[in-house]
Write a protein that holds these residues in place. Structure first.
Motif, PDB file in Angstrom:
ATOM      1  N   VAL A  38     -32.388  73.113  73.007  1.00  0.00           N
ATOM      2  CA  VAL A  38     -32.481  71.551  74.109  1.00  0.00           C
ATOM      3  C   VAL A  38     -33.481  71.165  73.400  1.00  0.00           C
ATOM      4  N   ARG A  39     -33.071  70.176  73.718  1.00  0.00           N
ATOM      5  CA  ARG A  39     -34.740  69.235  73.203  1.00  0.00           C
ATOM      6  C   ARG A  39     -36.285  69.207  73.746  1.00  0.00           C
ATOM      7  N   THR A  40     -37.309  69.465  73.729  1.00  0.00           N
ATOM      8  CA  THR A  40     -37.979  69.691  74.212  1.00  0.00           C
ATOM      9  C   THR A  40     -39.002  68.475  73.903  1.00  0.00           C
ATOM     10  N   SER A  41     -39.671  67.824  74.817  1.00  0.00           N
ATOM     11  CA  SER A  41     -40.983  66.491  74.986  1.00  0.00           C
ATOM     12  C   SER A  41     -42.144  66.877  75.327  1.00  0.00           C
ATOM     13  N   THR A  42     -42.360  68.187  75.407  1.00  0.00           N
ATOM     14  CA  THR A  42     -43.142  68.536  76.009  1.00  0.00           C
ATOM     15  C   THR A  42     -44.569  69.502  74.724  1.00  0.00           C
ATOM     16  N   LEU A  43     -45.565  69.883  74.594  1.00  0.00           N
ATOM     17  CA  LEU A  43     -46.140  71.037  74.219  1.00  0.00           C
ATOM     18  C   LEU A  43     -46.083  72.432  74.453  1.00  0.00           C
ATOM     19  N   ASN A  44     -45.379  72.987  73.955  1.00  0.00           N
ATOM     20  CA  ASN A  44     -45.444  74.538  74.575  1.00  0.00           C
ATOM     21  C   ASN A  44     -46.467  75.438  73.992  1.00  0.00           C
ATOM     22  N   THR A  45     -47.104  76.236  74.355  1.00  0.00           N
ATOM     23  CA  THR A  45     -48.259  76.675  74.158  1.00  0.00           C
ATOM     24  C   THR A  45     -48.433  78.499  74.561  1.00  0.00           C
ATOM     25  N   ALA A  46     -48.488  79.703  73.344  1.00  0.00           N
ATOM     26  CA  ALA A  46     -48.612  80.745  73.562  1.00  0.00           C
ATOM     27  C   ALA A  46     -49.739  81.345  73.592  1.00  0.00           C
ATOM     28  N   SER A  47     -50.700  81.964  74.161  1.00  0.00           N
ATOM     29  CA  SER A  47     -51.594  83.208  73.197  1.00  0.00           C
ATOM     30  C   SER A  47     -51.091  84.241  73.891  1.00  0.00           C
ATOM     31  N   PHE A  48     -51.216  85.662  72.495  1.00  0.00           N
ATOM     32  CA  PHE A  48     -50.829  86.709  72.254  1.00  0.00           C
ATOM     33  C   PHE A  48     -51.111  87.000  71.126  1.00  0.00           C
TER      34      PHE A  48
ATOM     35  N   ALA B 185     -37.795  60.373  84.625  1.00  0.00           N
ATOM     36  CA  ALA B 185     -38.108  61.100  85.223  1.00  0.00           C
ATOM     37  C   ALA B 185     -39.131  62.323  85.717  1.00  0.00           C
ATOM     38  N   GLN B 186     -39.885  62.276  85.180  1.00  0.00           N
ATOM     39  CA  GLN B 186     -41.121  63.261  85.466  1.00  0.00           C
ATOM     40  C   GLN B 186     -41.733  62.050  86.591  1.00  0.00           C
ATOM     41  N   LEU B 187     -41.557  60.902  87.325  1.00  0.00           N
ATOM     42  CA  LEU B 187     -41.660  59.899  88.121  1.00  0.00           C
ATOM     43  C   LEU B 187     -40.974  61.065  88.688  1.00  0.00           C
ATOM     44  N   SER B 188     -40.066  60.578  89.137  1.00  0.00           N
ATOM     45  CA  SER B 188     -38.513  62.072  89.878  1.00  0.00           C
ATOM     46  C   SER B 188     -39.230  63.123  90.637  1.00  0.00           C
ATOM     47  N   GLU B 189     -39.127  63.807  89.204  1.00  0.00           N
ATOM     48  CA  GLU B 189     -39.211  65.163  89.160  1.00  0.00           C
ATOM     49  C   GLU B 189     -40.324  65.993  90.488  1.00  0.00           C
ATOM     50  N   ARG B 190     -41.424  64.884  89.427  1.00  0.00           N
ATOM     51  CA  ARG B 190     -42.684  65.639  89.780  1.00  0.00           C
ATOM     52  C   ARG B 190     -43.954  65.358  91.149  1.00  0.00           C
ATOM     53  N   TYR B 191     -42.821  64.146  90.998  1.00  0.00           N
ATOM     54  CA  TYR B 191     -43.978  62.696  91.941  1.00  0.00           C
ATOM     55  C   TYR B 191     -42.863  62.906  93.173  1.00  0.00           C
ATOM     56  N   GLY B 192     -41.954  62.738  93.149  1.00  0.00           N
ATOM     57  CA  GLY B 192     -40.908  62.677  93.768  1.00  0.00           C
ATOM     58  C   GLY B 192     -40.240  60.435  93.908  1.00  0.00           C
ATOM     59  N   VAL B 193     -41.552  60.071  92.777  1.00  0.00           N
ATOM     60  CA  VAL B 193     -41.002  58.750  92.953  1.00  0.00           C
ATOM     61  C   VAL B 193     -39.694  58.441  92.535  1.00  0.00           C
ATOM     62  N   THR B 194     -38.259  57.557  92.855  1.00  0.00           N
ATOM     63  CA  THR B 194     -37.331  57.217  92.609  1.00  0.00           C
ATOM     64  C   THR B 194     -38.072  55.219  92.357  1.00  0.00           C
ATOM     65  N   VAL B 195     -37.209  55.381  90.548  1.00  0.00           N
ATOM     66  CA  VAL B 195     -38.246  53.964  90.313  1.00  0.00           C
ATOM     67  C   VAL B 195     -36.380  53.287  89.544  1.00  0.00           C
TER      68      VAL B 195
ATOM     69  N   MET C 194     -43.568  55.038  73.365  1.00  0.00           N
ATOM     70  CA  MET C 194     -43.422  55.063  72.444  1.00  0.00           C
ATOM     71  C   MET C 194     -42.019  54.670  71.766  1.00  0.00           C
ATOM     72  N   GLY C 195     -40.961  54.441  72.729  1.00  0.00           N
ATOM     73  CA  GLY C 195     -39.255  54.302  72.724  1.00  0.00           C
ATOM     74  C   GLY C 195     -38.612  54.883  73.741  1.00  0.00           C
ATOM     75  N   GLN C 196     -37.433  55.086  73.901  1.00  0.00           N
ATOM     76  CA  GLN C 196     -36.451  54.938  74.471  1.00  0.00           C
ATOM     77  C   GLN C 196     -36.597  56.311  75.030  1.00  0.00           C
ATOM     78  N   ALA C 197     -36.945  57.114  74.361  1.00  0.00           N
ATOM     79  CA  ALA C 197     -36.833  58.824  75.287  1.00  0.00           C
ATOM     80  C   ALA C 197     -38.033  58.991  75.966  1.00  0.00           C
ATOM     81  N   HIS C 198     -39.580  58.324  74.990  1.00  0.00           N
ATOM     82  CA  HIS C 198     -40.335  58.586  76.140  1.00  0.00           C
ATOM     83  C   HIS C 198     -39.897  57.600  77.448  1.00  0.00           C
ATOM     84  N   VAL C 199     -39.312  57.330  77.393  1.00  0.00           N
ATOM     85  CA  VAL C 199     -39.286  55.525  78.490  1.00  0.00           C
ATOM     86  C   VAL C 199     -37.976  56.684  79.729  1.00  0.00           C
ATOM     87  N   ASP C 200     -37.404  57.927  79.499  1.00  0.00           N
ATOM     88  CA  ASP C 200     -36.337  58.383  80.161  1.00  0.00           C
ATOM     89  C   ASP C 200     -37.317  59.482  80.340  1.00  0.00           C
TER      90      ASP C 200
END
Length: 688
Positions: A58-68, A460-470, A450-456
């Motif tokens: 799955v293409r990730t778009s965010t930084l994942n962090t795990a401390s252990f 998606a964040q506006l819709s999923e996190r903030y409930g804003v459709t643009v 930075m590019g089309q994937a960044h736009v998408d």
């Protein structure tokens, strides 16, 4: 890997006693190479109950962090996106880490963006290792990949060799520690000799290589010591074959991280200054020193609020301490950064937590060298510095490329419009690679990305996190109008409706000026035909109408308006009447034969590999670009192309340049002037 917020079955957060007990490691590489699968396999090998996800890539778009904990070491492992549009997340991982693991596929070539990132890490002295994945694929060839790594990366050698069974990697053999039975083939022996020679060349014992070449048996422990020293120095780069699905090589990689990767006291610290720009010397990775920490990433949790992923470079960060927050990103990039104004504030530290994917385990302190989540820092943004209030400091940020792809958005409904501004403010605070612009001339909200994937991802964040459709809409450049020949016209504003009327007549001449001259107003009235008190009214009315535009609604520039004559009435003339008459005169002067459209022209500096220079030149010609010149770049084999291109032709250029240059090209742009639009393109825009 399953991600559950607020899990109670996780082990306690690591609590390192000293910086020497910490390892900060970031996984980097191209999309599809298997970084996230490797990340999950490493975590699962040390954290009970963790299992790699079974849903494939799955293409990730965010930084994942795990401390252990990992055999007595507090390991902060960071997984970065491979897609170039998410460079902000990549840079956050690089800034937080002290060593990098480059993940490459054994079935694919190493592309230029990966080699460029390698050079970038080399420039700051970051130790690196290479993990080769996908050896189960038909085209995979570990030996060939090792040769490619050596050509691309320099002094890189395999430290382990894969054990294959039925096309699957089932294990690894250590080329230094393996037995004679394991290393019986010529291929293994050749790789072993190459590795040992490379390690010995890094040794401080100048006689060691001669002794080895003369046949002397060198103790394995001595070779391993020299290997670890060379890795820490960042002068030697081990290559390991790892199969996340089978787990082959995972333990060997973890052992390398634990024993050979540097602790935070070894990796050089970034430059530190005062908020005024004066250098601060003596900053060390010491828990007892004054605090210096950097917010490398900002996110928002629906339950906790703002979360600041913070790397502590010096001192100790404690809950409820008051710290100084400095943000001076604009000082380093050379201009103000929208959404990130310069500021200096004092703020109390909120609860601290150790990150583990989407779960957060509370902790009370974070010592120098560690990575921690700080909640409720309302004044701190990405790239801001946290420091002691008695010694304010600013950490030089790892600079990011400017976002160059514009996308205009509009709210889908009135309720979305009410929520859009707040949602965008949060996104801008979190993502330093996005810039928001309210383009008043085109009445558009523009996100520079930075590019089309960044736009998408942003939509998606506006819709999923903030409930804003643009909805996205075409980005419009801000045009200008100008006169192309001298013309005379008269504006007559006469109205009578009982009581005081309105009376003003203006005779004007309008003529073009050289580009960039702006607006000039000249008074040539003689004989008092226009009373002196109304001359400023004519100029005011002309300026207002030119700002509104004449044919297309775009501002008119580079013109001289000369008032040559007029008429007034002793009772009915007024300031407003002469303003209106001036506007009417300009409208009378404007038509398709006297007014032309101007478009913005950008200066573009493109850095490109020489092999793609011809393709870039041809592409610029297709964009109506004019190449001003070329010069060699700082790196051999690269060229900087200087060109001037209409801004309208650059709206998709980040995507197109990436295609033309196979992901290697970059560019910066600067608006320089407006110039005439070719008649064939202007015809459809002019409205008579």
């Amino acid at each position: 890997m399953a991600r559950q917020t607020g899990r109670s079955d996780l082990p306690a957060a690591p609590n390192p006693a000293s910086p020497q007990d910490i390892r900060n490691v970031v996984l980097v590489g191209p999309g599809g190479a298997g970084k996230t699968a490797l990340f999950e396999a490493l975590v699962a090998a040390r954290v009970p109950g963790q299992r790699p996800s079974a849903d494939g890539h799955v293409r990730t778009s965010t930084l994942n962090t795990a401390s252990f904990e990992s055999n007595g070491v507090a390991l902060n492992l960071l997984d970065t996106p491979g897609y170039p549009d998410f460079v902000g997340e990549l840079r956050a991982g690089l800034r937080a880490a002290d060593a990098a693991i480059f993940v490459v596929s054994g079935a694919d070539d190493i592309d230029r963006p990966v080699s460029l990132l390698w050079r970038e890490c080399s420039a700051v002295g970051m130790p690196r290792a290479v993990v080769v994945t996908h050896l189960d694929q038909p085209r995979a060839d570990f030996a060939a990949t090792v040769d490619t790594c050596r050509r691309t990366f320099g002094d890189a050698q395999a430290t382990h060799w894969p054990v294959m069974d039925g096309g699957q990697q089932t294990g690894v053999v250590g080329l230094i520690t393996g037995s004679d039975d394991d290393l019986g083939t010529d291929e293994y022996q050749d790789a072993r000799h190459a590795l040992i020679e490379s390690v010995i060349e890094e040794s401080e014992d100048v006689t060691l290589l001669d002794r080895y070449l003369e046949g002397e048996q060198i103790e394995t422990s001595a070779i391993l010591t020299d290997l670890r020293t060379a890795i820490v120095r960042g002068t030697f780069f081990p290559i390991l074959p790892v199969s996340p699905p089978t787990g082959a090589g995972v333990e060997e990689l973890l052992a390398l991280i634990e024993r050979a990767f540097p602790d935070p006291t070894v990796h050089p610290l970034p430059a530190v200054t005062t908020p005024a720009g004066a250098a601060i010397s003596g900053v060390t990775c010491d828990p007892d020193a004054p605090l210096v920490a950097e917010v490398v990433r900002t996110t928002t949790d629906p339950y906790v609020g703002r979360l600041s992923l913070t790397r502590v470079f010096s001192g100790t960060l404690r809950v409820d301490d008051t710290v100084h927050v400095s943000g001076h990103l604009g000082d380093f990039v050379g201009h103000d950064v929208a959404g990130h104004p310069s500021h200096d504030d004092d703020e109390r530290v909120g609860p601290l937590a150790s990150p583990f994917l989407d779960s957060h385990r509370p902790r009370g302190t974070a010592i120098a060298g560690d990575i921690v989540l700080v909640s409720k820092l309302t004044r701190a943004e990405t790239s801001d510095t946290l420091s002691s209030t008695d010694r304010p400091a600013v950490v030089a940020p790892w600079l990011l490329p400017e976002p160059q792809l514009p996308v205009a958005i509009r709210a889908a409904s009135k309720s979305d419009e009410d929520k859009l501004a707040g949602a965008l403010q949060r996104l801008v605070a979190e993502d330093v690679t996005m810039r928001m612009e309210h383009a008043s001339e085109t009445d558009q909200v523009v996100l520079w990305t930075m590019g089309q994937a960044h736009v998408d991802d942003l939509i998606a964040q506006l819709s999923e996190r903030y409930g804003v459709t643009v909805d996205a809409e075409p980005y419009r450049t801000a045009l200008r109008e100008t006169f192309i020949r001298k013309v005379s016209a008269q504006g007559r504003h006469v109205k009578q409706s009982g009581g005081h009327g309105q009376y003003a007549v203006c005779s004007i001449e309008v003529e073009p000026l050289p580009r960039g001259s702006g607006f000039e107003f000249v008074d040539k009235v003689v004989g008092g035909s226009v009373p002196r008190q109304f001359i400023p009214s004519v100029e005011k009315g002309a300026r207002a109408q030119l700002q509104k535009g004449l044919l297309t609604g775009h501002p008119v520039v580079d013109v001289r308006v000369t008032l040559v004559d007029g008429k007034a009435h002793s009772v009915d003339s007024s300031d407003v009447a002469f303003q209106t008459a001036a506007a009417l005169a300009l409208k009378e002067a404007a038509n398709e034969s006297t007014v032309a459209l101007l478009e913005p022209i950008d200066k573009v500096d493109i850095t490109i590999a020489d092999e793609y220079l011809g393709a870039v030149m041809a592409d610029l010609r297709g964009r109506r670009g004019q190449v001003v010149g070329t010069e060699p770049a700082d790196e051999q084999g690269w060229t900087v192309v200087h060109a001037e291109v209409p801004a309208a032709e650059l709206s998709r250029y980040p995507i197109d340049l990436r295609s033309v240059s196979h992901g290697t090209g970059s560019f910066v742009r600067e608006s320089v002037r407006h110039d005439l639009i070719p008649p064939d393109k202007a015809r459809d825009l002019l409205k008579v």
